[in-house]
Design an enzyme around this catalytic site. Structure first.
Site, PDB file in Angstrom:
ATOM      1  N   TYR A  43      -4.203   1.543   3.759  1.00 25.56           N
ATOM      2  CA  TYR A  43      -5.268   0.591   3.442  1.00 25.56           C
ATOM      3  C   TYR A  43      -5.921   0.069   4.725  1.00 25.56           C
ATOM      4  O   TYR A  43      -7.069  -0.358   4.713  1.00 25.56           O
ATOM      5  CB  TYR A  43      -4.675  -0.634   2.728  1.00 25.56           C
ATOM      6  CG  TYR A  43      -4.387  -0.511   1.242  1.00 25.56           C
ATOM      7  CD1 TYR A  43      -4.329   0.718   0.598  1.00 25.56           C
ATOM      8  CD2 TYR A  43      -4.173  -1.657   0.480  1.00 25.56           C
ATOM      9  CE1 TYR A  43      -4.053   0.797  -0.766  1.00 25.56           C
ATOM     10  CE2 TYR A  43      -3.910  -1.592  -0.876  1.00 25.56           C
ATOM     11  CZ  TYR A  43      -3.845  -0.361  -1.498  1.00 25.56           C
ATOM     12  OH  TYR A  43      -3.585  -0.297  -2.843  1.00 25.56           O
ATOM     13  N   GLY A  44      -5.132   0.082   5.802  1.00 26.90           N
ATOM     14  CA  GLY A  44      -5.470  -0.708   6.981  1.00 26.90           C
ATOM     15  C   GLY A  44      -6.685  -0.321   7.790  1.00 26.90           C
ATOM     16  O   GLY A  44      -7.088  -1.052   8.691  1.00 26.90           O
TER      17      GLY A  44
ATOM     18  N   HIS B 139       5.113  -2.023   7.204  1.00 26.16           N
ATOM     19  CA  HIS B 139       5.661  -0.708   7.543  1.00 26.16           C
ATOM     20  C   HIS B 139       6.418  -0.728   8.883  1.00 26.16           C
ATOM     21  O   HIS B 139       7.320   0.079   9.097  1.00 26.16           O
ATOM     22  CB  HIS B 139       4.527   0.330   7.676  1.00 26.16           C
ATOM     23  CG  HIS B 139       3.996   0.836   6.372  1.00 26.16           C
ATOM     24  ND1 HIS B 139       3.243   0.061   5.514  1.00 26.16           N
ATOM     25  CD2 HIS B 139       4.094   2.060   5.774  1.00 26.16           C
ATOM     26  CE1 HIS B 139       2.902   0.785   4.462  1.00 26.16           C
ATOM     27  NE2 HIS B 139       3.414   1.997   4.597  1.00 26.16           N
TER      28      HIS B 139
ATOM     29  N   CYS C 224       2.314  -6.900   1.664  1.00 26.10           N
ATOM     30  CA  CYS C 224       1.407  -6.110   2.480  1.00 26.10           C
ATOM     31  C   CYS C 224       0.461  -7.101   3.158  1.00 26.10           C
ATOM     32  O   CYS C 224      -0.270  -7.830   2.468  1.00 26.10           O
ATOM     33  CB  CYS C 224       0.624  -5.158   1.573  1.00 26.10           C
ATOM     34  SG  CYS C 224      -0.626  -4.169   2.418  1.00 26.10           S
TER      35      CYS C 224
ATOM     36  N   SER D 168       0.829  -1.208   0.000  1.00 16.79           N
ATOM     37  CA  SER D 168       0.000   0.000   0.000  1.00 16.79           C
ATOM     38  C   SER D 168       0.864   1.258   0.000  1.00 16.79           C
ATOM     39  O   SER D 168       0.348   2.351  -0.236  1.00 16.79           O
ATOM     40  CB  SER D 168      -0.899   0.005   1.233  1.00 16.79           C
ATOM     41  OG  SER D 168      -0.094   0.047   2.406  1.00 16.79           O
TER      42      SER D 168
ATOM     43  N   CYS E 188       2.650  -5.857  10.065  1.00 19.40           N
ATOM     44  CA  CYS E 188       2.436  -4.879   8.996  1.00 19.40           C
ATOM     45  C   CYS E 188       3.822  -4.532   8.484  1.00 19.40           C
ATOM     46  O   CYS E 188       4.740  -4.290   9.275  1.00 19.40           O
ATOM     47  CB  CYS E 188       1.739  -3.633   9.548  1.00 19.40           C
ATOM     48  SG  CYS E 188       1.786  -2.208   8.425  1.00 19.40           S
TER      49      CYS E 188
HETATM   50  N1  DGL Z   1       1.942  -2.339   4.901  1.00 18.72           N
HETATM   51  C1  DGL Z   1       0.629  -2.823   5.059  1.00 18.72           C
HETATM   52  C2  DGL Z   1       0.599  -4.160   5.815  1.00 18.72           C
HETATM   53  O1  DGL Z   1       1.564  -4.904   5.785  1.00 18.72           O
HETATM   54  C3  DGL Z   1      -0.455  -1.938   5.606  1.00 18.72           C
HETATM   55  C4  DGL Z   1      -0.309  -0.481   5.591  1.00 18.72           C
HETATM   56  C5  DGL Z   1      -1.623   0.269   5.398  1.00 18.72           C
HETATM   57  O2  DGL Z   1      -2.437   0.368   6.319  1.00 18.72           O
HETATM   58  O3  DGL Z   1      -1.780   0.753   4.284  1.00 18.72           O
HETATM   59  O4  DGL Z   1      -0.390  -4.489   6.403  1.00 18.72           O
END
Ligand code: DGL
Length: 256
Positions: free
Chosen positions: A43-44, A187, A75, A12, A185
């Site tokens: 996205y989360g 990130h 992701c 994302s 996640c």
């Molecule tokens: N990097 C994404 C994950 O591994 C989520 C980040 C988002 O909320 O966009 O879940």
């Protein structure tokens, strides 16, 4: 399909770079096409249907950009909502997802106290419940949603005062109560230093990128599609802000 076709890596936003680091370590001679959908991140906290539609649309853009032999959904949120649809839509591709590293945590800490910090979407999807029930008989597992953390990391604020304050709010209730925290996640590994500072250095932080990279390599080898170079890294982002591309390269190089 050619061995020299790209391995697409999707997230994302900039988070999947933490997975690309593992992929590069495992397969330094491959050609990688990274695509972050920062224009639509996070996205989360979105409805499931929206995440699924955004993911499918992003993959269509990746396919239009270059020939790909494999797709790594780097992701957890997109994997939880869209991996089945992607496998159905692209049966000719090797499609690899990522999931919170609960197995690694349960193997290392049998009977342990494990936290899983992830997006609200990941933690509420059925896929996570199935994973949870494979391990919750042996371990005590706490779900820790982390709204607000991804946008800060997208801005490069991995250890700013604002980030530390949010981490205290999310993690203070778990201080002294966990053996391991699964970073569910992609990130979150970028904020690992701040997370350890808040939660305590003795809590192990576990991420799923290594397992995803090993599985990608295994699947490519099985299909006789491993490439022998010269390697390449192409980074694309849906956001017009050039700062996101700069940040992506910076994060990538920090891991090498
Ligand atoms: N990097 C994404 C994950 O591994 C989520 C980040 C988002 O909320 O966009 O879940």
């Amino acid at each position: 399909m050619e061995k020299s076709d790209y391995i697409a890596v999707f997230d994302s936003g900039v988070g999947g770079i933490s997975v690309l680091r593992h992929l590069l370590q495992a397969m330094p001679r491959e050609r990688f096409l990274y695509y972050g959908d920062s224009a639509n991140a996070p996205y989360g906290s979105r409805p499931t249907e929206e995440v699924r539609a955004l993911t499918l649309a992003a993959i269509r853009r990746i396919r239009a950009e270059a020939p790909i032999k494999a797709l790594v959904v780097a992701c957890n949120t997109a994997t939880a909502t869209a991996i089945t649809d992607l496998r159905e839509a692209y049966p000719e591709l090797i499609v690899i997802g990522i999931e919170p590293a609960l197995k690694v945590a349960a193997d290392h800490f049998p009977g342990g106290r494990i936290g899983v910090m992830a997006t609200e979407v990941t933690l509420r999807e059925e896929k996570f419940d199935i994973l949870l029930h494979r391990f919750d008989a042996g371990c005590t597992i706490a779900k820790i949603p982390a709204p607000g953390l991804v946008p800060l990391i997208e801005q490069g604020k991995v250890d700013d005062a604002e980030t530390i304050t949010l981490l205290h709010r999310l993690l203070d209730p778990y201080r002294g109560k966990l053996d391991a925290l699964v970073l569910g996640c992609t990130h979150f590994p970028f904020a690992a230093k701040a997370i350890s500072q808040v939660l305590g250095e003795d809590v192990a932080l576990l991420e799923g990128g290594g397992g995803t990279a090993r599985e990608t390599r295994r699947r490519l080898a099985e299909a006789d599609l491993l490439y022998d170079g010269p390697g390449e890294i192409r980074i694309r982002n849906s956001s017009p802000d050039p700062e996101l591309i700069r940040l992506s390269y910076e994060r990538l190089n920090q891991g090498r």
